[in-house]
Design an enzyme around this catalytic site. Structure first.
Site, PDB file in Angstrom:
ATOM      1  CE1 TYR A 117      22.119  -5.836  46.422  1.00  0.00           C
ATOM      2  CE2 TYR A 117      22.479  -5.949  48.785  1.00  0.00           C
ATOM      3  CZ  TYR A 117      22.066  -6.537  47.611  1.00  0.00           C
ATOM      4  OH  TYR A 117      21.598  -7.827  47.627  1.00  0.00           O
ATOM      5  CB  SER A 155      33.853  -2.886  46.958  1.00  0.00           C
ATOM      6  OG  SER A 155      33.510  -2.225  48.154  1.00  0.00           O
ATOM      7  CD  GLU A 239      27.434  -8.022  53.488  1.00  0.00           C
ATOM      8  OE1 GLU A 239      28.355  -7.412  52.936  1.00  0.00           O
ATOM      9  OE2 GLU A 239      26.492  -7.458  54.065  1.00  0.00           O
ATOM     10  CB  SER A 365      26.058   3.583  59.311  1.00  0.00           C
ATOM     11  OG  SER A 365      24.666   3.694  59.571  1.00  0.00           O
TER      12      SER A 365
END
Length: 386
Positions: A117, A155, A239, A365
Site C-alpha cells: 500500500y 512489513s 484491521e 498516522s
C-alpha cells in the site's frame, strides 16, 4: 468447539513455551510455527464455514483463542497479514476460484503475505498511489499486467510469498480513481527487489519493495479492474476485530513488567510516577471495554477504527516513555557492550521505547486519523488538497 485449555492452565502455557524454545530461533523457523498452527486448524477461525482446512468459531471463541494465545506468550505471527487482511477481503470480494486457490494455503500456514500500500512521498495518503500496472501485450483483464513502481514500509516483505498491491491501471487517473487490487507473487527474480529498512531498534521488519516490470496474472485481480479503492477500503476495515483484544493482553503484560520494575527500583515512591502508572492501567481498561463494545456492534461507524488507533498508539508510546523513567539511569545502558562495528542489542524496555515511536505513524498516522474523524464523523469542511 474444544479449545483444550483454560485461562489459568499454566501447565499448558509451559508446554507451549517449551515447544517454542525447542523449535523456534529466527524468521525462517517461524514458518514452522505457522504450519503447526495450520495443522491444528487454528488459522482463520473467523472465516466462513465453506471448509478451507481450518476450524470455525463464534466471535466469543475467537476472542478466547486470541487472548489465550497472547497470554501463552506465543511468538508474533508471520501469517497474520494473510489471515486477518487478505482472507476477509477475498471472502468479501474474491471469486470462488480465488478463494479456493489462496485461502487453503493461508489456513495451512504455507503461504505468507505482505501488503503493498504505502509509497514514498505519499505518507499516510493511500490515494497518492503512483505504482502502475499496464496490460501485458494489450490483453488486459483476461491476461496479465506489468507492474512498475515502489512500495515502502512493507512489513515482512523479505519473508512473504505473495503481496497484495494497490496499483494505478487507468492512465491519467488521480486519487482514488483508476486503481486496481492485484495479487503479485514475490518470487520473480530480477523483477522484484526487496530492501530491508534498518530501524532504531536495529531490526528490519519493514522493507522497500521495487517492482520493475513484474508480471501478475489477471486472475489475481480482486474485485475487478478499477475497483481497487473500494476493495482497499474494505480491507482496512478488517484491521480491527479480535486482534485488538489480543493486542491489549500484550499491553497488559508490558504494563505489569513496568509496575514490577517501578517497585524494584523504588521509582513507585514518586507520586508522579504512581499517578502515571494508575492512569496507564485505567486507560487500558477503558480501551478493552471500548473494543468489546465495538465487537458487539454497539459502536458502529467510520470513525471507530480511527478512535481506537488514536487511543492505543499514544497509550503504547507513553508506556515506553514510562518504562525508561522507572529504570532510571540504567535505561541508557544496553544489555551488552555496544560497538560501532557490530549490531547493538536492546533489552525489552529499550525496544518498547524505541519501537513505540512508530506507534503513532504506522497503520495511518495520528494526523490522518484525526482528519478522518473530523471529516467523516463530525462533518467538518474537508482539508484543501493539491
Amino acid at each position: 468447539m474444544e479449545f483444550g485449555f483454560g485461562a489459568e492452565d499454566e501447565a499448558f502455557r509451559e508446554e507451549v513455551r517449551g515447544w517454542l524454545a525447542a523449535h523456534l530461533e529466527g524468521a525462517p523457523e517461524r514458518r514452522v510455527w505457522e504450519r503447526e498452527l495450520g495443522a491444528g486448524g487454528w488459522i482463520g477461525l473467523g472465516w466462513s464455514e465453506d471448509g478451507y482446512g481450518n476450524r470455525t468459531a463464534s466471535l466469543t471463541q475467537q476472542v478466547v483463542w486470541a487472548e489465550e494465545y497472547a497470554r501463552a506468550k506465543a511468538p508474533a505471527r508471520t501469517g497474520h497479514i494473510g489471515e486477518n487482511l487478505l482472507a476477509p477481503t477475498l471472502l468479501a470480494h474474491g471469486t470462488p476460484a480465488q478463494k479456493q486457490r489462496f485461502l487453503p494455503p493461508v489456513a495451512r500456514g504455507e503461504e505468507l503475505w505482505c501488503q503493498g500500500y504505502s509509497e514514498p512521498d505519499a505518507g499516510s495518503d493511500l490515494a497518492g498511489v503512483r505504482t502502475t500496472a499496464v496490460p501485458d501485450n494489450g490483453v488486459g483483464p483476461s491476461g496479465s499486467y506489468r507492474v512498475t513502481g515502489q512500495k515502502i514500509w512493507t512489513s515482512l516483505a523479505h519473508e512473504a510469498d505473495w503481496c497484495f498491491v494497490l496499483a494505478r491501471t487507468q492512465p491519467g487517473s488521480t486519487r482514488h480513481h483508476g486503481l486496481t487490487f492485484l495479487l503479485v507473487p514475490m518470487d520473480q527474480p530480477g523483477r522484484i527487489e526487496v530492501r530491508p529498512i534498518r530501524q532504531l531498534t536495529g531490526t528490519s521488519e519493514f522493507n522497500e519493495v521495487f517492482f520493475d516490470g513484474a508480471v501478475a496474472r489477471a486472475e489475481h485481480v480482486v474485485g475487478g479492474e478499477g475497483n481497487g479503492w473500494r476493495v482497499a477500503m474494505s480491507l482496512l476495515g478488517f484491521e480491527r476485530g479480535v486482534s485488538t483484544l489480543a493486542q491489549q493482553i500484550g499491553f497488559a503484560e508490558e504494563l505489569g513488567r513496568v509496575i514490577e520494575t517501578a517497585v524494584a527500583t523504588g521509582a513507585v515512591a514518586d507520586p508522579v510516577v504512581r499517578d502515571h502508572l494508575v492512569l496507564q492501567w485505567a486507560q487500558l481498561r477503558a480501551m478493552r471495554w471500548n473494543a468489546l463494545r465495538t465487537l458487539g456492534g454497539a459502536a458502529e461507524g467510520e470513525g471507530a477504527p480511527s478512535v481506537a488507533k488514536l487511543l492505543w498508539g499514544r497509550w503504547h508510546q507513553r508506556l515506553g516513555e514510562l518504562a525508561m523513567r522507572v529504570r532510571g539511569a540504567g535505561a541508557a545502558v544496553g544489555p551488552t557492550d555496544w560497538s560501532p562495528s557490530a549490531p547493538y542489542e536492546l533489552d525489552a524496555f529499550q525496544h518498547l521505547f524505541l519501537f513505540g515511536r512508530a506507534d503513532t505513524i504506522y497503520g495511518g498516522s495520528d494526523e490522518i486519523q484525526r482528519t478522518i474523524i473530523a471529516e467523516r464523523v463530525l462533518g467538518l469542511p474537508k482539508e484543501p488538497r493539491g
